[in-house]
Design a protein around this motif. Structure first.
Motif, mmCIF file in Angstrom:
data_model
loop_
_atom_site.group_PDB
_atom_site.id
_atom_site.type_symbol
_atom_site.label_atom_id
_atom_site.label_comp_id
_atom_site.label_asym_id
_atom_site.label_seq_id
_atom_site.Cartn_x
_atom_site.Cartn_y
_atom_site.Cartn_z
ATOM 1 N N PRO A 61 30.798 18.989 15.066
ATOM 2 C CA PRO A 61 29.955 18.072 15.624
ATOM 3 C C PRO A 61 28.138 17.788 14.271
ATOM 4 C CG PRO A 61 30.431 20.945 16.184
ATOM 5 C CD PRO A 61 31.062 19.999 15.268
ATOM 6 N N ASP A 62 28.610 18.158 13.044
ATOM 7 C CA ASP A 62 27.863 17.795 12.593
ATOM 8 C C ASP A 62 27.869 16.475 11.502
ATOM 9 O OD1 ASP A 62 25.946 20.593 12.244
ATOM 10 O OD2 ASP A 62 27.350 21.357 11.367
ATOM 11 N N LYS A 63 29.430 16.809 11.308
ATOM 12 C CA LYS A 63 29.553 15.384 10.891
ATOM 13 C C LYS A 63 30.060 13.955 11.316
ATOM 14 C CE LYS A 63 31.537 18.580 6.955
ATOM 15 N NZ LYS A 63 33.391 18.569 6.927
ATOM 16 N N ALA A 64 30.094 12.721 10.888
ATOM 17 C CA ALA A 64 30.192 12.133 11.542
ATOM 18 C C ALA A 64 31.583 11.463 12.236
ATOM 19 C CB ALA A 64 30.378 10.800 10.970
ATOM 20 N N PRO A 65 31.844 10.720 13.324
ATOM 21 C CA PRO A 65 32.732 10.818 14.383
ATOM 22 C C PRO A 65 33.757 10.472 13.122
ATOM 23 C CG PRO A 65 30.929 9.660 14.882
ATOM 24 C CD PRO A 65 30.523 9.803 13.920
ATOM 25 N N ASP A 66 35.349 11.042 13.726
ATOM 26 C CA ASP A 66 36.753 10.622 12.560
ATOM 27 C C ASP A 66 37.290 10.476 13.694
ATOM 28 O OD1 ASP A 66 39.036 10.961 10.988
ATOM 29 O OD2 ASP A 66 38.201 11.860 9.625
ATOM 30 N N LEU A 67 38.172 9.993 14.536
ATOM 31 C CA LEU A 67 39.477 10.434 15.496
ATOM 32 C C LEU A 67 40.356 9.795 15.223
ATOM 33 C CD1 LEU A 67 36.673 8.075 16.811
ATOM 34 C CD2 LEU A 67 38.654 8.173 19.246
ATOM 35 N N LEU A 68 41.351 10.462 14.074
ATOM 36 C CA LEU A 68 41.581 10.860 12.996
ATOM 37 C C LEU A 68 42.217 12.303 13.116
ATOM 38 C CD1 LEU A 68 45.264 9.928 11.682
ATOM 39 C CD2 LEU A 68 43.820 9.631 9.409
ATOM 40 N N ALA A 69 40.987 12.491 12.471
ATOM 41 C CA ALA A 69 40.942 13.892 12.624
ATOM 42 C C ALA A 69 40.968 14.648 13.299
ATOM 43 C CB ALA A 69 39.631 14.377 11.376
ATOM 44 N N GLY A 70 40.394 13.990 14.618
ATOM 45 C CA GLY A 70 39.973 14.566 15.386
ATOM 46 C C GLY A 70 40.892 15.169 17.587
ATOM 47 N N ILE A 71 42.402 13.967 16.771
ATOM 48 C CA ILE A 71 43.394 13.878 17.928
ATOM 49 C C ILE A 71 44.233 15.256 16.933
ATOM 50 C CG2 ILE A 71 43.233 11.525 18.700
ATOM 51 C CD1 ILE A 71 45.777 10.958 16.557
ATOM 52 N N ILE A 72 44.129 14.870 15.593
ATOM 53 C CA ILE A 72 44.673 16.092 15.075
ATOM 54 C C ILE A 72 44.128 17.999 15.594
ATOM 55 C CG2 ILE A 72 45.291 17.331 12.901
ATOM 56 C CD1 ILE A 72 45.472 14.782 11.857
ATOM 57 N N ALA A 73 43.117 17.728 14.952
ATOM 58 C CA ALA A 73 42.234 18.890 15.705
ATOM 59 C C ALA A 73 42.420 19.253 16.699
ATOM 60 C CB ALA A 73 40.920 18.838 15.261
ATOM 61 N N ILE A 74 42.542 18.617 18.331
ATOM 62 C CA ILE A 74 42.299 19.266 19.092
ATOM 63 C C ILE A 74 44.205 19.418 19.625
ATOM 64 C CG2 ILE A 74 40.626 17.293 20.089
ATOM 65 C CD1 ILE A 74 41.744 15.557 21.452
ATOM 66 N N ARG A 75 44.458 19.158 18.641
ATOM 67 C CA ARG A 75 45.826 19.369 19.864
ATOM 68 C C ARG A 75 46.635 20.686 18.607
ATOM 69 N NH1 ARG A 75 51.067 17.212 21.212
ATOM 70 N NH2 ARG A 75 53.005 18.716 19.831
ATOM 71 N N LYS A 76 46.064 20.550 17.584
ATOM 72 C CA LYS A 76 45.705 22.171 17.006
ATOM 73 C C LYS A 76 45.623 23.674 17.407
ATOM 74 C CE LYS A 76 45.786 22.359 11.918
ATOM 75 N NZ LYS A 76 45.199 21.783 10.722
ATOM 76 N N MET A 77 44.345 23.138 18.221
ATOM 77 C CA MET A 77 43.383 23.894 18.756
ATOM 78 C C MET A 77 44.487 24.001 20.301
ATOM 79 S SD MET A 77 39.677 23.586 19.776
ATOM 80 C CE MET A 77 39.419 22.342 20.966
ATOM 81 N N MET B 283 33.268 -5.547 16.410
ATOM 82 C CA MET B 283 34.263 -4.267 16.528
ATOM 83 C C MET B 283 35.020 -4.102 15.121
ATOM 84 S SD MET B 283 37.426 -2.825 18.955
ATOM 85 C CE MET B 283 36.221 -3.297 20.242
ATOM 86 N N LYS B 284 35.295 -2.834 14.755
ATOM 87 C CA LYS B 284 35.930 -2.677 12.911
ATOM 88 C C LYS B 284 36.627 -1.481 13.127
ATOM 89 C CE LYS B 284 34.404 -0.185 8.814
ATOM 90 N NZ LYS B 284 33.356 0.171 8.109
ATOM 91 N N ILE B 285 37.292 -1.865 12.462
ATOM 92 C CA ILE B 285 38.749 -0.882 12.658
ATOM 93 C C ILE B 285 38.958 -0.199 11.336
ATOM 94 C CG2 ILE B 285 41.602 -0.710 12.897
ATOM 95 C CD1 ILE B 285 41.525 -2.966 14.275
ATOM 96 N N ASN B 286 38.345 1.711 11.872
ATOM 97 C CA ASN B 286 38.409 2.756 10.539
ATOM 98 C C ASN B 286 40.016 3.444 10.720
ATOM 99 O OD1 ASN B 286 35.580 2.884 10.717
ATOM 100 N ND2 ASN B 286 35.872 3.729 12.473
ATOM 101 N N HIS B 287 40.935 3.628 11.193
ATOM 102 C CA HIS B 287 41.822 3.897 10.885
ATOM 103 C C HIS B 287 43.225 3.436 12.451
ATOM 104 C CE1 HIS B 287 40.461 7.016 8.304
ATOM 105 N NE2 HIS B 287 40.144 7.040 9.846
#
Length: 343
Positions: free
Chosen positions: A107-123, A3-7
């Protein structure tokens, strides 16, 4: 270790301070929450329609969809409570495939959960800003809901999560309705055990804290069909199924008994057009039996701008599902008006 920590992800309080909900939107959510509560407690006889894409995959198309939904919602507001289905996490049976905007904001790019939590809150915030409609999402990861708990008006616990202890305990600390789906096996006792657990207070570890909950009196059931040992889908939206669940509810000391019917998944065998017929049958069952009219509070429908589904590619059509197939907008609009007329 493998397991590797990304962010290191921000605490929910930090993210909320960076992307705050305005006082105006807080008031919008408060009023919506109060109206939805009155439906589940029986003070209001409005019928709930949870409707939207199988998975919210693009902010612009989701917002376009919900703007259309708002126009219809205003016309049927005396009969229906429309709750946009803005699902940002997608459970995968085998672990493969698109897991939602939380994982991949693009969906075209690699997973990024930091960007993801920001994106879903903003949406979710944009949906409310543009339409005044607060949304529903799935509680796929109990710890992640803290990033959205000031925004959502409804949450569902999916068929693969409903037996999980952390989901049940977290649901007991929520102040909005939480729907417990029957598991993929179709076992109704598992679903009712989850509702019972969610309605009771608990003491447990949550996000590294020792927490205590008071219980959620709006926890309820969602029927989504099941799959037997031979892989055959077994629907559970028929009149006899509703009567059976009503009898099971009667044996339990649960607050605010309620059923939501998921018209897709194993109830339709993912034949998305069948949702129209299934909803019609559910409305007929409610109108035939006064007890069911009180107990069946709403339906859940998978719908997007365009009908069907598509694979992820470099030439995707905006507004068409990239997970399960959905009803298109024209069918959805007609169906909502039909529900308002018959409920």
């Amino acid at each position: 270790m493998s397991m590797k920590i990304n962010h290191e992800l921000p605490l929910p309080e930090v993210l909320k301070s960076q992307y705050p909900l305005s006082q105006e939107l807080k008031e919008v959510k408060k009023q919506r929450d109060e109206e939805i509560r009155r439906i589940f407690t029986g003070e209001s006889d409005k019928f709930i329609v949870l409707v939207g894409p199988c998975s919210a995959d693009n902010e612009d198309t989701v917002c376009e969809y919900v703007r259309k939904l708002k126009t219809v919602a205003d016309k049927v507001s005396d009969k229906l409570m429309i709750i946009p289905r803005v699902y940002t996490n997608k459970p995968r049976t085998t672990g493969d495939g698109y897991k939602g905007m939380l994982h991949q904001p693009d969906p075209d790019k690699a997973p990024d959960l930091l960007a993801g939590i920001i994106a879903i809150r903003k949406m979710h915030m944009r949906v409310m800003q543009e339409t005044g409609l607060s949304s529903a999402d799935e509680m796929l990861y109990p710890e992640n809901r803290s990033y959205l708990d000031d925004i959502l008006s409804y949450e569902a616990v999916g068929a693969r999560s409903v037996e999980n202890q952390q989901h049940r305990l977290t649901a007991s600390g929520m102040d909005i309705p939480v729907g417990m789906k029957n598991p993929t096996s179709g076992d109704l006792s598992v679903m009712l055990n989850s509702v019972t657990a969610a309605q009771h207070p608990h003491h447990f570890i949550y996000r590294g804290n020792d927490v205590e909950t008071s219980g959620n009196d709006l926890a309820h059931t969602i029927l989504r069909g099941g799959v037997n040992q031979y892989g055959q889908t077994i629907p559970n939206y028929h009149y006899e199924d509703l009567i059976h669940l009503s009898a099971l509810y009667a044996k339990k000391d649960l607050k605010n008994p309620a059923i939501i019917i998921d018209a897709n998944h194993s109830n339709s065998n993912k034949q998305y057009k069948e949702q129209i017929r299934i909803v019609s049958e559910v409305l007929h069952s409610r109108n035939y039996n006064p007890e069911l009219k009180k107990l069946v509070k709403g339906v859940m429908i998978e719908s997007y701008l365009l009908e069907g589904r598509q694979d992820i590619s470099d030439h995707m059509t905006p507004g068409c599902s990239i997970t399960d197939p959905c009803l298109g907008w024209e069918d959805t609009e007609r169906l909502i008006y039909d529900i308002a007329e018959k409920c």
